[in-house]
Design a protein around this motif. Structure first.
Motif, short mmCIF file in Angstrom:
data_model
loop_
_atom_site.label_atom_id
_atom_site.label_comp_id
_atom_site.label_asym_id
_atom_site.label_seq_id
_atom_site.Cartn_x
_atom_site.Cartn_y
_atom_site.Cartn_z
N THR A 143 5.85 71.96 36.93
CA THR A 143 4.67 71.31 37.51
C THR A 143 4.19 72.01 38.78
O THR A 143 3.00 72.04 39.05
CB THR A 143 4.97 69.84 37.82
OG1 THR A 143 6.08 69.77 38.74
CG2 THR A 143 5.31 69.08 36.55
N GLY A 201 -0.50 71.57 36.06
CA GLY A 201 -0.82 70.20 35.67
C GLY A 201 -2.30 69.93 35.65
O GLY A 201 -3.13 70.76 35.27
N ASP A 425 0.88 65.43 39.91
CA ASP A 425 1.44 66.78 39.98
C ASP A 425 2.65 66.84 40.91
O ASP A 425 3.09 67.93 41.28
CB ASP A 425 0.37 67.77 40.47
CG ASP A 425 -0.80 67.86 39.51
OD1 ASP A 425 -0.54 67.84 38.28
OD2 ASP A 425 -1.95 67.95 39.97
#
Length: 642
Positions: A143, A201, A425
């Motif tokens: 991420t 993300g 995120d």
């Protein structure tokens, strides 16, 4: 031990987990990982006439430290969503400290004493640091990730001077004491930063920084205390009237410049990452204290009222400047009963007041870490802490036998805690809030008894333990929760002493910890660790001494990939020569080369395993020669590490 003897037996010795220590306020060593330290100094003391005593010292303490650390963290959100962070870092630092202390004691007459204690210090340091971090979601998808490196040069200067003036009146214990302390501290820092942050993300973003920050922090503080003691009933009752004032001014300027590729220099001023603060903290405290002391019993109680003003002037963002006034009651009491030289009971209570820190109060958003923006809360209130302690001793400190017990509890209202929100995120935004309901406690008890087997052999038995715990109110992604932790650590030890033949000292300690949460999605946590130790010494044949210190540590809770257990064995062989005035020795540190510091920590928000650099096996040869004696009777004060 050698430095301790250099001071003739320092009164206050303090060690910290980083490996450094201080003796009577002078610091030696420092840094994490493996530290190489160097020290040199001199003391001087003299008497001028019959009324002036002068002591002074100069010390240089330098250190180089290298460290590497690895951390693995499982993060837990209130809805039981998990994400994972793996990080590693490397650091190298070099510090040079120069300290000079002088003290003048001037006795005007038998009732009038003046003490003056100026102190100077200078620090020069350089630290290089680099880190990498990766964050993954529950499906192991990346991420965000970050890399950074910094090179920081620091130079600091400090001057501190304390003046104490005491005048006694009559023969019943009355006196007037005035003290004044002034401190001037200047710290300048140059910080070169290179970093890259990739956020994937839903809203991908890449942040690259090549920056230089020039920082200057100045502190100018002045504190004064005035105490007048009034004897009420000979030496039994007395009343102290006190007034204390502390004024503190801090100037913090951080100027950050981005690298300009056109001019190939750091010339682009970055206002978002620059600050210019003037911070003032003024505290006035009138106080009254009543004392009772007679024979083996003493008790005292005090009450004070705090008037405090906190002011922050933001020169870059005037709209964020603030000024807050706080008032609070502070209380204190304690008593002590000494039944005989070995047995005593003591207890006490205090109510103290702690204001929020500047960075917690000011409504400035610190965006230096793009993965965690921190914003202060100007509406925070000071924290009030109630503390109670109790102790009992029936102990012969010369023989090391008897029983002792101690307990305390601390309850805090308006505790300032961090409040963090996490987006999709896993980027964090942090502020601060006041919470009620935090408390912590700890208690310990021990018992030691010696049994004489015969004229040469003695067996000493010891057992006891300690426990701590408490309740913590905090936030996890804006959800408030409470956690309760209880930890208990029992221990047992034996010591067999065979005079002039051997010492044998086995001991065992086990620690249990349990944490519970009031959120249904959070699982309770249980941990245990074990520590077994054997210390031995043999004194035969004559002149030959062999000492061993063997420890076994087992921590089954750390994650796979981190060392769970280790054997740690130090051994020393010494032989006396020169009619027992000299000693030659060889010491092997960490003989099995297994030293480790792997650890696991846990809260409602995460479970973290970490490990960093520690000193491992080496061999040291030594020679010592005692060619003179110290003290009026030729004695030296030994200082032994257990």
């Amino acid at each position: 031990g050698e430095i301790h003897k250099m001071f003739g037996g320092g009164r206050n010795v303090y060690f910290n987990s980083g490996g450094s220590f201080s003796i009577d306020g002078r610091s030696f060593g420092g840094g994490e990982g493996i530290t190489r330290s160097r020290n040199i100094g001199a003391n001087y003391a003299d008497v001028y006439g019959e009324k002036v005593d002068v002591t002074s010292d100069f010390f240089y303490a330098g250190s180089n430290s290298d460290n590497e650390s690895v951390t693995s963290r499982e993060n837990i959100l209130p809805d039981n969503t998990r994400y994972f962070s793996n990080s590693s870092s490397r650091s190298s630092s070099n510090n040079d400290n120069y300290n000079m202390n002088v003290a003048f004691d001037v006795e005007i007459d038998s009732t009038f004493l003046i003490n003056v204690k100026p102190a100077f210090s200078r620090l020069k340091g350089n630290t290089k640091y680099s880190s990498e971090e990766n964050t993954f979601d529950e499906l192991n998808a990346l991420t965000n990730q970050s890399t950074s490196s910094t090179n920081v040069n620091t130079e600091g200067k400090n001057f501190r001077n304390t003046i104490d003036v005491t005048k006694r009146f009559g023969s019943k214990g009355a006196f007037l004491r005035w003290s004044l302390t002034n401190e001037i501290n200047e710290t300048e820092t140059e910080d070169f930063l290179n970093s890259r942050i990739d956020i994937f993300g839903t809203t991908p973003e890449t942040i690259i920084r090549d920056q230089f920050t020039d920082s200057k922090r100045d502190l100018n503080s002045l504190s004064t205390n005035l105490t007048y003691r009034i004897p009420l009933n000979k030496d039994v009752w007395s009343l102290d009237l006190k007034y204390a004032l502390r004024s503190e001014r801090r100037d913090n300027v951080e100027s950050t410049f981005d690298f300009d590729t056109a001019s190939q220099s750091y010339s682009l001023f970055n206002s978002d990452l620059s600050t210019d603060f003037l911070y003032k903290n003024i505290r006035n405290t009138p106080e009254v204290k009543l004392r009772y002391r007679k024979d083996k019993f003493s008790i005292s109680t005090s009450a004070g009222y705090v008037f405090r003003t906190l002011e922050n002037e933001d020169r870059l963002r005037p709209q964020l400047s603030l000024k807050r006034d706080f008032e609070a009651v502070e209380l204190g009491s304690n008593f002590n009963i000494r039944f005989n030289p070995k047995m005593s009971i003591y207890s006490g209570y205090s109510l103290s007041n702690t204001p929020p820190q500047l960075e917690q109060l000011q409504p400035f958003s610190d965006v230096s870490d793009p993965l965690n923006t921190v914003t202060g809360n100007p509406n925070l209130e000071p924290a009030n802490s109630h503390a109670v302690y109790f102790g009992f001793n029936n102990y012969d400190f010369q023989k090391g036998t008897g029983i002792y017990a101690y307990a305390n509890i601390n309850v805090t209202n308006n505790q300032v805690v961090a409040k963090t929100t996490i987006d999709a995120d896993f980027v964090r935004n942090t502020t601060y809030a006041n919470v009620n309901g935090n408390y912590n406690y700890n208690y310990s008890v021990g018992y030691n008894k010696s049994v004489k087997i015969d004229s040469l052999r003695t067996l000493k038995i010891g057992f006891g333990g300690w426990s701590n715990g408490g309740r913590t109110i905090n936030f996890n992604n804006e959800v408030q929760y409470a956690s309760k932790t209880t930890s208990i650590t029992p221990n047992v030890s034996l010591t067999l002493n065979w005079k002039k033949v051997l010492e044998f000292r086995p001991s065992y300690e086990v620690s249990f910890s349990r944490t519970t949460f009031d959120l249904s999605d959070f699982s309770n946590q249980n941990f245990a660790s074990h520590n077994f130790r054997i210390r031995t010494a043999t004194f035969f044949p004559k002149k030959l001494e062999w000492r061993n210190d063997i420890r076994y540590n087992y921590n089954p809770n750390v994650a796979d990939g981190f060392q769970k257990d280790s054997w740690f064995w130090n051994t020393t062989l010494s032989y006396t020569i020169l009619k027992e005035a000299g000693t030659i020795s060889v010491k092997v540190y960490d003989l099995l080369n297994q030293n480790t510091n792997a650890s696991r920590s846990a809260t409602a928000a995460y479970i973290q395993d970490s490990q960093s650099t520690v000193l491992q096996r080496y061999v040291m040869f030594g020679f010592s020669w005692k060619f003179n004696t110290l003290g009026s009777k030729g004695e030296t004060n030994e200082f032994r590490f257990n």
